[in-house]
Design a protein around this motif. Structure first.
Motif, PDB file in Angstrom:
ATOM      1  N   PHE A 194      -4.672  12.933 -17.049  1.00  0.00           N
ATOM      2  CA  PHE A 194      -4.260  12.538 -15.702  1.00  0.00           C
ATOM      3  C   PHE A 194      -5.441  11.898 -14.966  1.00  0.00           C
ATOM      4  O   PHE A 194      -6.097  12.524 -14.129  1.00  0.00           O
ATOM      5  CB  PHE A 194      -3.756  13.767 -14.923  1.00  0.00           C
ATOM      6  CG  PHE A 194      -2.283  14.038 -15.117  1.00  0.00           C
ATOM      7  CD1 PHE A 194      -1.731  14.085 -16.371  1.00  0.00           C
ATOM      8  CD2 PHE A 194      -1.447  14.252 -14.022  1.00  0.00           C
ATOM      9  CE1 PHE A 194      -0.374  14.336 -16.555  1.00  0.00           C
ATOM     10  CE2 PHE A 194      -0.091  14.504 -14.195  1.00  0.00           C
ATOM     11  CZ  PHE A 194       0.447  14.539 -15.465  1.00  0.00           C
ATOM     12  N   VAL A 199      -4.140   6.446 -17.260  1.00  0.00           N
ATOM     13  CA  VAL A 199      -2.825   6.225 -16.633  1.00  0.00           C
ATOM     14  C   VAL A 199      -2.749   4.829 -16.030  1.00  0.00           C
ATOM     15  O   VAL A 199      -3.640   4.394 -15.293  1.00  0.00           O
ATOM     16  CB  VAL A 199      -2.549   7.307 -15.560  1.00  0.00           C
ATOM     17  CG1 VAL A 199      -1.263   7.000 -14.797  1.00  0.00           C
ATOM     18  CG2 VAL A 199      -2.466   8.681 -16.215  1.00  0.00           C
ATOM     19  N   VAL A 202       1.936   5.599 -11.783  1.00  0.00           N
ATOM     20  CA  VAL A 202       2.735   6.815 -11.610  1.00  0.00           C
ATOM     21  C   VAL A 202       3.914   6.456 -10.716  1.00  0.00           C
ATOM     22  O   VAL A 202       3.739   5.795  -9.685  1.00  0.00           O
ATOM     23  CB  VAL A 202       1.903   7.956 -10.975  1.00  0.00           C
ATOM     24  CG1 VAL A 202       2.769   9.196 -10.737  1.00  0.00           C
ATOM     25  CG2 VAL A 202       0.702   8.310 -11.846  1.00  0.00           C
ATOM     26  N   TRP A 319      -8.477   8.562  -9.509  1.00  0.00           N
ATOM     27  CA  TRP A 319      -7.287   7.706  -9.455  1.00  0.00           C
ATOM     28  C   TRP A 319      -7.538   6.271  -9.009  1.00  0.00           C
ATOM     29  O   TRP A 319      -6.576   5.510  -8.838  1.00  0.00           O
ATOM     30  CB  TRP A 319      -6.235   8.345  -8.538  1.00  0.00           C
ATOM     31  CG  TRP A 319      -5.653   9.617  -9.083  1.00  0.00           C
ATOM     32  CD1 TRP A 319      -5.793  10.871  -8.566  1.00  0.00           C
ATOM     33  CD2 TRP A 319      -4.857   9.767 -10.272  1.00  0.00           C
ATOM     34  NE1 TRP A 319      -5.133  11.785  -9.345  1.00  0.00           N
ATOM     35  CE2 TRP A 319      -4.546  11.136 -10.412  1.00  0.00           C
ATOM     36  CE3 TRP A 319      -4.372   8.878 -11.239  1.00  0.00           C
ATOM     37  CZ2 TRP A 319      -3.777  11.637 -11.459  1.00  0.00           C
ATOM     38  CZ3 TRP A 319      -3.612   9.372 -12.282  1.00  0.00           C
ATOM     39  CH2 TRP A 319      -3.322  10.736 -12.389  1.00  0.00           C
ATOM     40  N   VAL A 341       4.781   9.467 -15.438  1.00  0.00           N
ATOM     41  CA  VAL A 341       3.385   9.064 -15.616  1.00  0.00           C
ATOM     42  C   VAL A 341       3.374   8.092 -16.790  1.00  0.00           C
ATOM     43  O   VAL A 341       3.733   8.467 -17.916  1.00  0.00           O
ATOM     44  CB  VAL A 341       2.498  10.294 -15.924  1.00  0.00           C
ATOM     45  CG1 VAL A 341       1.045   9.883 -16.115  1.00  0.00           C
ATOM     46  CG2 VAL A 341       2.628  11.332 -14.805  1.00  0.00           C
ATOM     47  N   PHE A 343       1.387   5.821 -19.319  1.00  0.00           N
ATOM     48  CA  PHE A 343       0.015   5.751 -19.839  1.00  0.00           C
ATOM     49  C   PHE A 343      -0.373   4.323 -20.202  1.00  0.00           C
ATOM     50  O   PHE A 343       0.484   3.481 -20.477  1.00  0.00           O
ATOM     51  CB  PHE A 343      -0.131   6.680 -21.052  1.00  0.00           C
ATOM     52  CG  PHE A 343       0.030   8.129 -20.679  1.00  0.00           C
ATOM     53  CD1 PHE A 343      -1.011   8.812 -20.050  1.00  0.00           C
ATOM     54  CD2 PHE A 343       1.219   8.797 -20.906  1.00  0.00           C
ATOM     55  CE1 PHE A 343      -0.846  10.139 -19.670  1.00  0.00           C
ATOM     56  CE2 PHE A 343       1.385  10.119 -20.526  1.00  0.00           C
ATOM     57  CZ  PHE A 343       0.347  10.797 -19.905  1.00  0.00           C
ATOM     58  N   SER A 361       4.909   7.633 -22.157  1.00  0.00           N
ATOM     59  CA  SER A 361       5.056   8.134 -20.783  1.00  0.00           C
ATOM     60  C   SER A 361       5.488   9.591 -20.786  1.00  0.00           C
ATOM     61  O   SER A 361       6.046  10.088 -21.761  1.00  0.00           O
ATOM     62  CB  SER A 361       6.090   7.294 -20.033  1.00  0.00           C
ATOM     63  OG  SER A 361       7.345   7.465 -20.627  1.00  0.00           O
TER      64      SER A 361
END
Ligand code: BG6
Length: 458
Positions: A194, A199, A202, A319, A341, A343, A361
């Protein structure tokens, strides 16, 4: 949330519902209370309903009993049989004093009322001595914009300490939303992934087939952005993106949520990274619906949206650069309600493997309660051709429904699932530039036919 830090040491003796005659009380609060009373956590209490109308105790008990009907446990029956009704105007200080005098032991006052009335009632309460240990529980929406939320917080916090304030958001009581905690923090396989390194994007989506359902009085002034994104979906974002808390105590969990929300902002600084639309006439699940602007009680000039989509950025190391897309719409053809989520592609795909069928995902569905990990493998058929394979799991339902879970926390005097004052303000702060862009018509109002299952082409 029996797993909250420590055992239950204190309980509410009397739950007073202000706005007992309202739709929220019969549709959500009382069934939530029945769910709590029928659960392993249920404990006896005195229930008092308060509203302006003259209603006898017997008539009120009938209302309670029929709302408890879905889960009629022995304890629920006992609570219904002993519950009481008081006629009163909650904006009147004398009436409020009378209510407090009739409420023995440790009391929770639940404001099942619109924000403006709640504000007047809280102002009246701030002028009188309050019983020790009283908790004030406030329904969403908490204020109607950042300024009113700040004013309400100032008033409440000058009246009582934060641990005697409970801002209700039933999404924090959804077992599927709370699953994010175990999934992220009890598994080594997910949590390290995460981050911006892994990622791509989202998505947090809550699309409903439900339309206005006769709620124009409230909804036409709120709209999808305020009704769903400002409150519920930003809290889901916080649980999805926050740093691991060291415990699930009220301080630790809400501290982590507040920290990530403080770092969250509209993707484009002027609020323009957003879309809004409202439904045109159409058919949902075989029901014909008029265009939103022709629904009873709607003022078309308000340009209220029934679908809102915003892209947000989180300015922190974990993030930076990852778009969080939050969307919620009504009267759609399909109810998609999940956190997805998506990826990034692998840094290098060995030459010789062909046919990449999109990214992998992880989808945590809020309704139904499911988990899907879509992974890419080879070996089926041609062993050098990649294919997508879903790993699927159904979660069991929580013991309590969402309102039951939130009420259990309130009645056990635990504020872990209460929206802390600063968190409520952050949620308003995040959407303010978007609200302003919409008010100034810098973002066009699109339209979609009710019942559409297509992604809107913005
Ligand atoms: C409420 C919104 O808070 O949440 C509604 O006001 C929405 O518009 C509802 O339909 C969705 O939550 P749930 O749990 O009822 O699906």
């Amino acid at each position: 949330m029996t797993g909250t830090v420590g055992r239950v040491v204190q309980r509410i003796d009397t739950l007073v519902i202000l706005g007992a005659g309202g739709d929220l009380t019969s549709r959500l609060l009382l069934p939530g209370l029945a769910s709590y009373l029928g659960s392993s956590r249920g404990s006896e209490l005195l229930l008092i309903g308060v509203d302006r109308a003259a209603v006898t105790d017997a008539a009120w008990r009938d209302t309670v009993r029929s709302a408890f009907d879905a889960e009629p446990s022995a304890l629920a029956k006992k609570v219904a049989a002993k519950s009481r009704y008081l006629q009163g105007d909650v904006t009147n200080a004398d009436d409020l004093k009378r209510v407090l005098n009739a409420a023995p032991g440790r009391v929770a006052l639940y404001f099942a009322l619109p924000p403006a009335i709640t504000m007047i009632a809280c102002t009246a309460l701030s002028t009188m001595p309050l019983p020790a240990g009283i908790t004030l529980a406030l329904e969403k929406p908490f204020g109607t914009d950042l300024k009113t939320a700040q004013a309400l917080n100032r008033l409440l916090q000058s009246t009582l300490p934060e641990d005697q304030l409970f801002r209700v958001d039933h999404f924090l009581g959804k077992s599927t939303v709370l699953n994010l905690l175990g999934l992220r923090f009890a598994n080594r396989v997910f949590e390290p992934l995460f981050s911006a390194e892994n990622v791509e994007r989202v998505e947090i989506v809550f699309d409903e087939t439900l339309a206005l359902e006769g709620r124009a009085g409230y909804y036409d002034k709120a709209g999808a952005l305020t009704d769903m994104i400002q409150s519920h979906l930003l809290l889901v974002l916080a649980l999805t993106a926050m740093e691991p808390p060291s415990s699930l105590s009220a301080d630790d969990l809400r501290g982590s949520m507040a920290q990530v929300l403080r770092a969250t902002r509209s993707w484009k600084k002027n609020g323009n990274s957003s879309h809004r639309a409202r439904y045109a006439a159409g058919t949902v699940d075989g029901r014909s619906l008029p265009a939103y602007e022709h629904e009873a009680g709607v003022d078309p000039a308000r340009k209220t949206e029934t679908l809102a989509e915003v892209t947000l950025a989180i300015d922190n190391w974990r993030w930076a650069g990852v778009p969080f897309v939050l969307r919620s719409g009504k009267a759609l053809g399909e109810a998609r309600q999940d956190v997805r989520v998506i990826f990034k592609p692998v840094p290098h795909l060995p030459l010789g493997l062909t046919g990449v069928p999109g990214p992998s995902s992880l989808t945590i569905s809020m309704k139904p309660a499911t988990l899907d990990l879509d992974i890419v493998i080879n070996g089926q058929g041609d062993p050098f051709t990649l294919e997508r394979v879903p790993l699927h799991s159904d979660f069991g339902e929580g013991e309590l429904n969402a309102y039951g879970e939130v009420l259990a926390e309130l009645l056990e005097c635990n504020t872990t699932l209460s929206v802390r004052g600063d968190v409520a303000e952050q949620c308003w702060r995040i959407i303010t530039p978007i609200l302003e862009a919409w008010k100034a018509d810098r973002v066009k109002l699109d339209s979609y036919p009710a019942g559409t299952a297509e992604q809107i082409d913005w």
